[in-house]
Write a protein that holds these residues in place. Structure first.
Motif: not given
Ligand code: ADP
Ligand code: TYD
Length: 206
Positions: A59, A63, A66, A104-105, A109, A160, A164
């Motif tokens: 963490d 997000p 990142e 991913y993002q 996310d 993760r 995920y």
């Protein structure tokens, strides 16, 4: 003179790094100048950002932070490494690029693809690969390969959970369906040499 920009994508452990090396070698054997690179990283500034992204607690970043760090690393990588190589006529083989951020993002996310494409426009004038090779492997096999490579400890992302990683894979498949001319799904099972042959075949037209 302008080169070709090829990216390899997929989840952890599917064989991207192995295949990036093999593909670069095969292209060199055909007489091309090849620049092999990776994300996050691929330039001095981007490699410094890579350490911020991959080390530390799960963490460590929000997000949003990142997503901005990946975009900043990509901006430096494109300006300092990829664009100069393409301008010199080289083939650039890159282990991960924007599609990783979208999967991913953007998807897993929940940042959203549209906002990431805006960041990519700001940072890298929206540069896109000529061809993207999406390596696909059953989740259990990818996990077994990644565990053989990393032991119990992966990076912040490898740690993760399965849900995920499944969301990431779904997002990659959706990207490939949306852009079939650029993104080619490739079965990543079998011997490394067999996978490399599939990748070379998917460079048709370049
Ligand atoms: N075709 C293959 N069959 C079996 N093992 C493989 C194959 N390709 C790669 N590996 C091994 O699996 C692990 C993960 O591969 P790697 O290329 O690092 O994947 P990625 O970059 O996608 O995370 C490595 O230990 C690698 O040696
Ligand atoms: C390039 C990129 C990577 N990542 C993640 C995926 C990986 O879990 C991690 C590091 O990438 P990488 O070193 O390629 O890991 P692996 O070899 O295990 O596939 O960074 C993103 O979340 N967004 C991005 O834009």
């Amino acid at each position: 003179m302008s080169g070709r920009f090829i990216t390899l994508e997929g989840g952890e452990g599917v064989g991207k790094s192995t295949q990036a090396r093999a593909l670069a070698q095969a292209l060199r054997a055909r007489g091309h100048d090849v620049v092999e690179t990776r994300e996050p990283g691929g330039s001095a500034g981007a490699e410094a950002i890579r350490a911020l992204l991959l080390e530390g607690a799960g963490d460590r970043w929000t997000p949003g932070a990142e997503a901005l760090l990946f975009a900043a690393a990509r901006a430096d990588h494109v300006a300092r490494t990829i664009k100069p190589a393409l301008a010199a006529g080289a083939w650039v083989v890159c282990d991960r690029f924007l599609d990783s951020s979208l999967a991913y993002q953007g998807a897993a996310d929940g940042i959203g693809a549209d906002r990431l494409r805006v960041l990519h426009e700001v940072g890298a004038s929206g540069l896109m690969p000529d061809r993207t090779l999406l390596l696909l492997l059953p989740e259990a096999e990818a996990l077994a390969r990644a565990t053989r490579r990393d032991g119990a400890e992966g990076d912040r992302f490898g740690a993760r959970d399965a849900a995920y990683h499944a969301a990431v894979t779904r997002a990659f498949r959706a990207l490939a369906e949306a852009e079939p001319a650029r993104i080619r799904p490739i079965a990543a099972d079998g011997a490394p040499e067999a996978v490399t042959a599939r990748l070379l075949a998917a460079l048709d037209g370049l």
